[in-house]
Design a protein around this motif. Structure first.
Motif, PDB file in Angstrom:
ATOM      1  N   ARG A   1       0.842  -1.194   0.000  1.00 44.86           N
ATOM      2  CA  ARG A   1       0.000   0.000   0.000  1.00 44.86           C
ATOM      3  C   ARG A   1       0.874   1.241   0.000  1.00 44.86           C
ATOM      4  N   LEU A   2       0.655   2.124  -0.989  1.00 45.14           N
ATOM      5  CA  LEU A   2       1.434   3.340  -1.130  1.00 45.14           C
ATOM      6  C   LEU A   2       0.501   4.520  -1.359  1.00 45.14           C
ATOM      7  N   SER A   3       0.845   5.667  -0.765  1.00 45.32           N
ATOM      8  CA  SER A   3       0.094   6.885  -1.028  1.00 45.32           C
ATOM      9  C   SER A   3       0.577   7.500  -2.341  1.00 45.32           C
ATOM     10  N   GLY A   4      -0.145   8.517  -2.807  1.00 51.63           N
ATOM     11  CA  GLY A   4       0.249   9.178  -4.046  1.00 51.63           C
ATOM     12  C   GLY A   4       1.634   9.786  -3.977  1.00 51.63           C
ATOM     13  N   LYS A   5       1.938  10.476  -2.887  1.00 47.35           N
ATOM     14  CA  LYS A   5       3.258  11.086  -2.750  1.00 47.35           C
ATOM     15  C   LYS A   5       4.348  10.028  -2.611  1.00 47.35           C
ATOM     16  N   GLN A   6       4.023   8.915  -1.968  1.00 46.64           N
ATOM     17  CA  GLN A   6       5.004   7.832  -1.876  1.00 46.64           C
ATOM     18  C   GLN A   6       5.304   7.269  -3.259  1.00 46.64           C
ATOM     19  N   ARG A   7       4.290   7.159  -4.096  1.00 47.50           N
ATOM     20  CA  ARG A   7       4.520   6.699  -5.467  1.00 47.50           C
ATOM     21  C   ARG A   7       5.413   7.683  -6.218  1.00 47.50           C
ATOM     22  N   SER A   8       5.164   8.973  -6.017  1.00 56.42           N
ATOM     23  CA  SER A   8       5.968   9.988  -6.703  1.00 56.42           C
ATOM     24  C   SER A   8       7.422   9.903  -6.263  1.00 56.42           C
ATOM     25  N   LEU A   9       7.641   9.794  -4.973  1.00 53.96           N
ATOM     26  CA  LEU A   9       8.998   9.675  -4.450  1.00 53.96           C
ATOM     27  C   LEU A   9       9.659   8.393  -4.943  1.00 53.96           C
ATOM     28  N   LEU A  10       8.928   7.288  -4.894  1.00 54.47           N
ATOM     29  CA  LEU A  10       9.476   6.004  -5.326  1.00 54.47           C
ATOM     30  C   LEU A  10       9.844   6.049  -6.808  1.00 54.47           C
ATOM     31  N   ALA A  11       9.021   6.701  -7.620  1.00 58.61           N
ATOM     32  CA  ALA A  11       9.310   6.795  -9.055  1.00 58.61           C
ATOM     33  C   ALA A  11      10.620   7.522  -9.298  1.00 58.61           C
ATOM     34  N   VAL A  12      10.827   8.632  -8.606  1.00 63.02           N
ATOM     35  CA  VAL A  12      12.070   9.398  -8.764  1.00 63.02           C
ATOM     36  C   VAL A  12      13.269   8.530  -8.399  1.00 63.02           C
ATOM     37  N   MET A  13      13.186   7.840  -7.282  1.00 59.14           N
ATOM     38  CA  MET A  13      14.308   7.053  -6.803  1.00 59.14           C
ATOM     39  C   MET A  13      14.568   5.838  -7.696  1.00 59.14           C
ATOM     40  N   LEU A  14      13.501   5.195  -8.173  1.00 55.63           N
ATOM     41  CA  LEU A  14      13.679   4.014  -9.019  1.00 55.63           C
ATOM     42  C   LEU A  14      14.290   4.367 -10.364  1.00 55.63           C
ATOM     43  N   LEU A  15      13.934   5.528 -10.897  1.00 58.16           N
ATOM     44  CA  LEU A  15      14.503   5.930 -12.182  1.00 58.16           C
ATOM     45  C   LEU A  15      15.972   6.319 -12.058  1.00 58.16           C
ATOM     46  N   GLN A  16      16.441   6.461 -10.837  1.00 56.91           N
ATOM     47  CA  GLN A  16      17.862   6.695 -10.581  1.00 56.91           C
ATOM     48  C   GLN A  16      18.368   5.669  -9.574  1.00 56.91           C
ATOM     49  N   ALA A  17      17.876   4.441  -9.719  1.00 56.44           N
ATOM     50  CA  ALA A  17      18.189   3.366  -8.780  1.00 56.44           C
ATOM     51  C   ALA A  17      19.688   3.146  -8.674  1.00 56.44           C
ATOM     52  N   ASN A  18      20.127   2.835  -7.453  1.00 55.08           N
ATOM     53  CA  ASN A  18      21.529   2.561  -7.132  1.00 55.08           C
ATOM     54  C   ASN A  18      22.411   3.799  -7.249  1.00 55.08           C
ATOM     55  N   CYS A  19      21.785   4.963  -7.360  1.00 60.25           N
ATOM     56  CA  CYS A  19      22.509   6.239  -7.366  1.00 60.25           C
ATOM     57  C   CYS A  19      21.887   7.148  -6.309  1.00 60.25           C
ATOM     58  N   THR A  20      22.700   7.992  -5.721  1.00 59.36           N
ATOM     59  CA  THR A  20      22.186   8.915  -4.715  1.00 59.36           C
ATOM     60  C   THR A  20      21.351  10.000  -5.374  1.00 59.36           C
ATOM     61  N   VAL A  21      20.146  10.190  -4.871  1.00 58.78           N
ATOM     62  CA  VAL A  21      19.275  11.273  -5.323  1.00 58.78           C
ATOM     63  C   VAL A  21      19.293  12.341  -4.234  1.00 58.78           C
ATOM     64  N   THR A  22      19.718  13.539  -4.571  1.00 58.43           N
ATOM     65  CA  THR A  22      19.889  14.579  -3.559  1.00 58.43           C
ATOM     66  C   THR A  22      18.547  15.062  -3.028  1.00 58.43           C
TER      67      THR A  22
END
Length: 267
Positions: free
Chosen positions: A23-44
């Motif tokens: 279960r994920l909220s809308g903002k959690q999905r947005s955050l997860l999308a950003v991080m997954l598209l830059q997976a294994n790299c630090t997102v500032t």
């Protein structure tokens, strides 16, 4: 890290264990999308703030990011996933091979392109089909923010290019009738995309529908001239001349000069 948890962004942004959704909220999905598209790299932190909220930023954006990361981490940790790590400048999500559908998709596309280069269109078609089967609607559905909007458009362009390549494989296999319906639909959706028009012209011509292929060329040319002030590319003009002369027409798969919308390629 839980190897059974997988992430999907080629459709609704989801995390799941087998068939069970996290279960994920809308903002959690947005955050997860950003991080997954830059997976294994630090997102500032700055990148996350801009990506999720855009400008102007909300009140106390750094606190909001920390809270949102904590909530996402907690949601995933309930399912054994501990792959979100805090770094001095931001956060990183660790993703293993096969855990993110986008990575699997890109690997299948590379496999398909290698098969095309090696002259094995049947194997290429199978790999393209497996790649495109990973899509379940519009990419990044459920995520919001300027980053998601831009990445959705980029990923949809990637998918359309792969679809063109798949049509090319079918044409190489001598199966033009199988692509006419899908190409006709896509041409309506992308009326300035010359690669799709070239493939549909080729498919129609090889199905004995030369007049329809030539009508399609005339329609495209009229639209290009009126809307962009451009003539069709040389490759398309040559294709038309070959059809007018009732000559065999070549395969157009993977020709870079015919990939992408005209206004994007020739600006």
């Amino acid at each position: 890290m839980s190897s059974s948890l997988t992430f999907q962004i080629l459709g609704v942004v989801e995390a799941r264990i087998g068939t069970d959704l996290v279960r994920l909220s809308g903002k959690q999905r947005s955050l997860l999308a950003v991080m997954l598209l830059q997976a294994n790299c630090t997102v500032t932190n700055t990148r996350l703030m801009d990506a999720v909220w855009g400008r102007p930023l909300p009140v106390a954006p750094e606190t909001r990011v920390r809270t949102l990361v904590s909530e996402l981490r907690r949601s995933l940790s309930r399912h054994g996933f501990d792959g979100i790590q805090t770094k001095p400048s931001g956060y990183v999500i660790r993703v293993e091979d096969g855990q993110l559908d986008l990575n699997v998709f890109l690997a299948k596309v590379r496999q398909a392109r290698e098969a095309v280069i090696n002259g094995v269109p049947g194997a290429a078609l199978n790999a393209y089909d497996e790649a495109l089967a990973l899509w379940h609607g519009t990419a990044l559905t459920g995520a919001s923010g300027p980053f998601a909007d831009a990445e959705t458009a980029r990923l949809e362009e990637v998918r359309l290019t792969v679809m063109e390549e798949r049509f090319g494989a079918l044409l190489q296999l001598g199966r033009p009738a199988e692509v006419v319906t899908d190409l006709s639909r896509l041409v309506l959706l992308h009326p300035l995309r010359e690669g799709l028009h070239a493939q549909l012209m080729t498919a129609l011509y090889r199905c004995g529908r030369r007049s329809e292929a030539l009508d399609l060329y005339r329609s495209l040319r009229s639209r290009l001239v009126q809307e962009l002030g451009m003539e069709p590319l040389t490759e398309l003009r040559n294709l038309q001349q070959q059809m007018l002369s009732s000559e065999p027409v070549p395969d157009l798969a993977l020709q870079d000069q015919l990939t992408g919308p005209a206004h994007a390629r020739r600006r």
